[in-house]
Design a protein around this motif. Structure first.
Motif, mmCIF file in Angstrom:
data_model
loop_
_atom_site.group_PDB
_atom_site.id
_atom_site.type_symbol
_atom_site.label_atom_id
_atom_site.label_comp_id
_atom_site.label_asym_id
_atom_site.label_seq_id
_atom_site.Cartn_x
_atom_site.Cartn_y
_atom_site.Cartn_z
ATOM 1 N N ASN A 133 0.820 -1.216 0.000
ATOM 2 C CA ASN A 133 0.000 0.000 0.000
ATOM 3 C C ASN A 133 0.852 1.264 0.000
ATOM 4 O O ASN A 133 0.328 2.362 -0.190
ATOM 5 C CB ASN A 133 -0.938 0.009 1.213
ATOM 6 N N LEU A 134 2.153 1.115 0.232
ATOM 7 C CA LEU A 134 3.054 2.254 0.245
ATOM 8 C C LEU A 134 3.712 2.392 -1.122
ATOM 9 O O LEU A 134 4.136 1.399 -1.711
ATOM 10 C CB LEU A 134 4.140 2.080 1.311
ATOM 11 N N ALA A 143 2.901 10.916 10.681
ATOM 12 C CA ALA A 143 1.461 11.183 10.669
ATOM 13 C C ALA A 143 0.827 10.664 9.378
ATOM 14 O O ALA A 143 -0.246 10.033 9.413
ATOM 15 C CB ALA A 143 1.197 12.677 10.831
ATOM 16 N N ASP A 144 1.482 10.897 8.242
ATOM 17 C CA ASP A 144 0.947 10.430 6.955
ATOM 18 C C ASP A 144 0.904 8.906 6.897
ATOM 19 O O ASP A 144 -0.060 8.311 6.402
ATOM 20 C CB ASP A 144 1.782 10.956 5.790
ATOM 21 N N LEU A 145 1.957 8.284 7.406
ATOM 22 C CA LEU A 145 2.023 6.827 7.388
ATOM 23 C C LEU A 145 0.938 6.226 8.280
ATOM 24 O O LEU A 145 0.260 5.274 7.885
ATOM 25 C CB LEU A 145 3.415 6.357 7.828
ATOM 26 N N LYS A 146 0.772 6.807 9.474
ATOM 27 C CA LYS A 146 -0.273 6.313 10.377
ATOM 28 C C LYS A 146 -1.658 6.482 9.756
ATOM 29 O O LYS A 146 -2.507 5.610 9.860
ATOM 30 C CB LYS A 146 -0.205 7.035 11.731
ATOM 31 N N LYS A 175 11.559 10.257 8.542
ATOM 32 C CA LYS A 175 10.790 9.982 7.328
ATOM 33 C C LYS A 175 10.790 8.475 7.101
ATOM 34 O O LYS A 175 11.786 7.792 7.323
ATOM 35 C CB LYS A 175 11.389 10.684 6.097
ATOM 36 N N TYR A 176 9.680 7.963 6.637
ATOM 37 C CA TYR A 176 9.498 6.523 6.432
ATOM 38 C C TYR A 176 9.412 6.217 4.944
ATOM 39 O O TYR A 176 8.739 6.933 4.206
ATOM 40 C CB TYR A 176 8.236 6.059 7.157
#
Length: 179
Positions: A133-134, A143-146, A175-176
């Motif tokens: 999904n990424l 925050a965006d990832l969560k 950053k992820y």
């Protein structure tokens, strides 16, 4: 190449000794019999099995038959022999892929992850599916990832921890990114 036939032919100690002798030099039944202390009829029986497997061949020399190891098989590695032994890897891969899909279906309902499996292999499969999904070349803030992962599982923090431990995401400068 009939790998199973070859392996069966070489599974007998007497046949293995005969083949080993023929790898060194060509020989008559009587010579093989004397060297290996076997009856000529026994040697003849074992040679027939080796010939059927394609390991040994013969040629006539006046009144005698000379036996010799077939050069093609003398150089075959055990790896090549086993890989050609009839194991259908493509079929096994297909069965494994079907099993994997069955497992994934059992942990996902309507696109949402119901729980994280405890078994390592299943957990890796589930987390790999979640990581799809990424975007592969995009970096995400926490925050965006969560926000993205909460749509899949109610505890996105746990998913992030598990995916990081599995090496599916990496963290750099808060950053992820999908690996």
């Amino acid at each position: 190449m009939q790998s199973l036939t070859i392996l069966k032919a070489l599974s007998d100690e007497s046949r293995l000794n005969i083949f080993r002798l023929l790898l060194e030099r060509d020989a008559y039944i009587e010579v093989i019999s004397e060297r290996l202390k076997l009856a000529p009829s026994t040697v003849s029986f074992h040679l027939k099995k080796l010939v059927e497997a394609g390991l040994v061949s013969s040629k006539k020399d006046q009144y005698y038959t000379i036996y010799f190891a077939v050069p093609d098989f003398a150089e075959v590695s055990l790896k090549n022999l086993v890989l050609g032994a009839g194991v259908k890897l493509k079929e096994q891969d297909k069965v494994e892929e079907q099993y994997k899909e069955k497992v994934l279906k059992s942990f996902f309902k309507y696109g949402k992850l119901t729980k994280i499996p405890s078994q390592k292999m299943k957990r890796e499969w589930v987390l790999a599916r979640v990581s799809e999904n990424l975007a592969s070349n995009k970096t995400y803030s926490l925050a965006d990832l969560k926000e993205l992962l909460i749509e899949i599982y109610p505890d996105p923090g746990l998913l992030i921890t598990e995916m990081n431990a599995a090496g599916l995401i990496e963290i750099q400068n808060n950053k992820y990114k999908r690996t």
